[in-house]
Design an enzyme around this catalytic site. Structure first.
Site, PDB file in Angstrom:
ATOM      1  N   LYS A   1     -32.048  -9.892 -20.596  1.00  0.00           N
ATOM      2  CA  LYS A   1     -32.431 -11.093 -20.926  1.00  0.00           C
ATOM      3  C   LYS A   1     -33.590 -11.719 -20.221  1.00  0.00           C
ATOM      4  O   LYS A   1     -34.062 -11.284 -18.900  1.00  0.00           O
ATOM      5  CB  LYS A   1     -31.357 -12.116 -20.320  1.00  0.00           C
ATOM      6  CG  LYS A   1     -31.340 -13.490 -20.885  1.00  0.00           C
ATOM      7  CD  LYS A   1     -30.224 -14.413 -20.080  1.00  0.00           C
ATOM      8  CE  LYS A   1     -30.322 -15.885 -20.328  1.00  0.00           C
ATOM      9  NZ  LYS A   1     -29.302 -16.644 -19.997  1.00  0.00           N
TER      10      LYS A   1
ATOM     11  N   SER B   1     -26.898 -19.830 -23.456  1.00  0.00           N
ATOM     12  CA  SER B   1     -28.381 -19.532 -23.523  1.00  0.00           C
ATOM     13  C   SER B   1     -28.686 -18.023 -23.848  1.00  0.00           C
ATOM     14  O   SER B   1     -29.525 -17.676 -24.282  1.00  0.00           O
ATOM     15  CB  SER B   1     -28.970 -19.942 -22.145  1.00  0.00           C
ATOM     16  OG  SER B   1     -28.547 -19.042 -21.046  1.00  0.00           O
TER      17      SER B   1
ATOM     18  N   SER C   1     -23.144 -19.575 -20.385  1.00  0.00           N
ATOM     19  CA  SER C   1     -24.336 -18.874 -21.005  1.00  0.00           C
ATOM     20  C   SER C   1     -23.917 -17.286 -21.248  1.00  0.00           C
ATOM     21  O   SER C   1     -24.538 -16.863 -22.147  1.00  0.00           O
ATOM     22  CB  SER C   1     -25.542 -19.162 -20.360  1.00  0.00           C
ATOM     23  OG  SER C   1     -26.057 -20.385 -20.849  1.00  0.00           O
TER      24      SER C   1
HETATM   25  N1  GLN Z   1     -24.921 -24.604 -22.181  1.00  0.00           N
HETATM   26  C1  GLN Z   1     -25.257 -24.811 -21.022  1.00  0.00           C
HETATM   27  C2  GLN Z   1     -26.329 -25.670 -20.537  1.00  0.00           C
HETATM   28  O1  GLN Z   1     -27.135 -25.845 -21.431  1.00  0.00           O
HETATM   29  C3  GLN Z   1     -25.152 -23.671 -19.928  1.00  0.00           C
HETATM   30  C4  GLN Z   1     -26.243 -22.898 -19.729  1.00  0.00           C
HETATM   31  C5  GLN Z   1     -26.201 -21.596 -19.001  1.00  0.00           C
HETATM   32  O2  GLN Z   1     -25.001 -21.278 -18.656  1.00  0.00           O
HETATM   33  N2  GLN Z   1     -27.425 -21.175 -18.691  1.00  0.00           N
HETATM   34  O3  GLN Z   1     -26.690 -26.120 -19.501  1.00  0.00           O
END
Ligand code: GLN
Length: 490
Positions: A78, A158, A182
């Site tokens: 990532k 994400s 995410s």
């Molecule tokens: N969807 C969540 C956010 O936008 C979690 C993102 C994540 O876990 N990095 O904050």
């Protein structure tokens, strides 16, 4: 050799050990798959030469009898993990061509064990998002499509690039991070397995910070065993991260296949939310039945503060983000837009470099931390966070793990929630609780919806008890016998 991309990580490692093929061969097969899959936009940087160098070095180590546990296995990283000498952007324009001079601890651990990096994976900008649409490189397209066609779908976020790449057989596994879901939500949307370990299991050193008290790295893979193998390499105490736990890393793969007979599984009634598709409820019931069949005892538990988790998360995470992202000022990293004076340079760099969602988070964060509002919002959210952790503590007096759905829907269409941040945030309703409490959570594919899209179940465990999750995940994986895979259209 297309067949090589269909192997699980475990089968690939066995094949490499048996010298059925070399790392160079399996790496080349994956590099070809990556190149052919550009329409998915899963990779933001392909590093084929480096991959082949790493593969050849792995083959040489193996020939000398020095093979590590992941020797020669091609994986994706990532783009939130700093990789030495390889561009790392967090998929934001503000980092531009930032090229770290150091390696994150997690990637260093993987490379120490012999893993080969194919490239850097797309993600929501600074890991803020649930659909990959906030990436400055454009969204990832989910390799899965609804039966009978329809619009392109999100792979979730994400870590959408990680999940899509694993589902599409572009890599044997991938690193991901999870601040509020995410790892788990993209895993659910792509029919893959993802685990967010206990906060402190994996070092955060060298991972671009989003919300430091919630951020945690973990793997996405195609099987529970593969996820266990990867996590074993990724985890471990690191003195460079003050929140890294000084504990031994068990061999997580050893827990997969272990009997789960007699384990008590909690089902939290608060996770039965209004408007959740009937298919998800049905899958949850099915998961309960599978665990019962495997000899588990099912217990209804209460997590009464669940409904406050999402609002608390969307205060705590932006607050920490606004502080963490203060460092991007045009002086130290990546982009600089010159203004008439220093202040203007700061302003213009940040105005140009950050995407809309990131700016929204910085504004919310600065607001909830500001003098007049700190007590009303930030402090209150911290209190709610404590209550949520206490709910879990009480539940874990009675049960060994919890079973819930991972997300309130299957993969939705790209664009469907993009203009409504609150609708997007609602996707994280079942995942953020685990981050707020610092607990381990795993998502695994357990079935499909009426359109043939994968759905995930989530297992939540006690702190540092990932082992039980791997045993339960193994049992559910066996019962669900999920063999679905996206049909290749790219
Ligand atoms: N969807 C969540 C956010 O936008 C979690 C993102 C994540 O876990 N990095 O904050």
């Amino acid at each position: 050799m297309a067949g090589l991309t269909d192997l699980t990580l475990k089968a690939a490692l066995d094949g490499l050990a048996a010298k059925a093929f070399s790392s160079e061969e399996i790496t080349r097969a994956h590099l070809e798959a990556v190149e052919a899959a550009r329409p998915l936009n899963a990779f933001v940087l392909e590093t084929p030469e480096r991959a082949l160098d790493m593969a050849r070095a792995a083959d040489a180590r193996r020939a000398r009898g020095e093979a590590g546990p992941l020797e020669g296995a091609p994986i994706g990283i990532k783009d939130l993990f700093c990789t030495e000498g390889v561009r790392t952007t967090a998929c934001s324009d503000i980092l531009a061509d930032f090229t770290p001079t150091y390696e994150s601890t997690v990637t260093a651990n993987l490379f120490r064990d012999g893993a080969v990096m194919l490239g850097k994976l797309n993600m929501d900008q600074f890991a803020m998002g649930s659909s990959n649409e906030t990436s400055s490189f454009g969204p990832v397209v989910n390799p899965w499509r609804r039966a009978g066609g329809g619009p392109d779908l999100t792979p979730g976020g994400s870590s959408g690039g990680s999940a899509a790449a694993v589902a599409a057989r572009l890599c044997l596994g991938a690193t991901a991070t999870d601040t509020g879901g995410s790892i788990r939500q993209p895993a659910a949307f792509t029919g893959t397995v993802g685990i967010k370990p206990t906060y402190g299991r994996c070092s955060r050193w060298g991972i671009v910070a989003f919300a430091s008290s919630l951020d945690q790295a973990g793997p996405i893979a195609r099987t529970v065993e593969d996820a266990a193998i990867l996590l074993t390499s990724m985890a471990g105490h690191d003195p460079r991260d003050s929140t890294s736990l000084p504990v031994e890393t068990p061999d997580f793969a050893g827990f997969v296949g272990k009997s789960v007979k007699g384990l008590r599984i909690g089902v939290p009634k608060e996770y039965r939310v209004d408007g959740m598709p009937a298919e998800i409820d049905a899958l949850w019931e099915q998961g309960i039945a599978w665990l019962k069949d495997a000899g588990c005892e099912i217990v209804e538990v209460a997590l009464p503060h669940t409904r406050y988790a999402l609002p608390a998360y969307y205060i705590v995470a932006p607050a920490e983000a606004s502080s963490n992202l203060a460092r991007y000022d045009g002086m130290r990293y990546g982009l600089r837009v010159e203004g008439a004076n220093l202040l203007e340079t700061y302003e213009q760099t940040r105005a140009r470099g950050f995407g809309e969602e990131v700016k929204r988070r910085i504004l919310i964060g600065a607001y909830v931390l500001s003098a007049g509002y700190y007590d009303a919002y930030y402090l209150k959210a911290l209190k709610v966070r404590r209550r949520i952790a206490e709910d879990f503590d009480r539940a874990f007096e009675k049960v060994d793990a919890l079973l819930t759905p991972t997300a309130p829907s299957a993969a939705f269409a790209l664009g469907e929630n993009a203009s409504d941040p609150v609708a997007m945030y609602l996707n994280d309703i079942f995942t953020v609780t685990v981050n707020l409490a610092g607990l381990p959570g795993m998502s695994l594919p357990a079935g499909v919806d009426a359109a043939g899209l994968p759905l995930g179940l989530q297992l939540i465990g006690r702190a540092l008890d990932e082992g039980t999750l791997f045993s339960l995940g193994g049992a559910l994986e066996k019962a669900a016998d999920f063999r679905g895979r996206p049909e290749r259209w790219w």
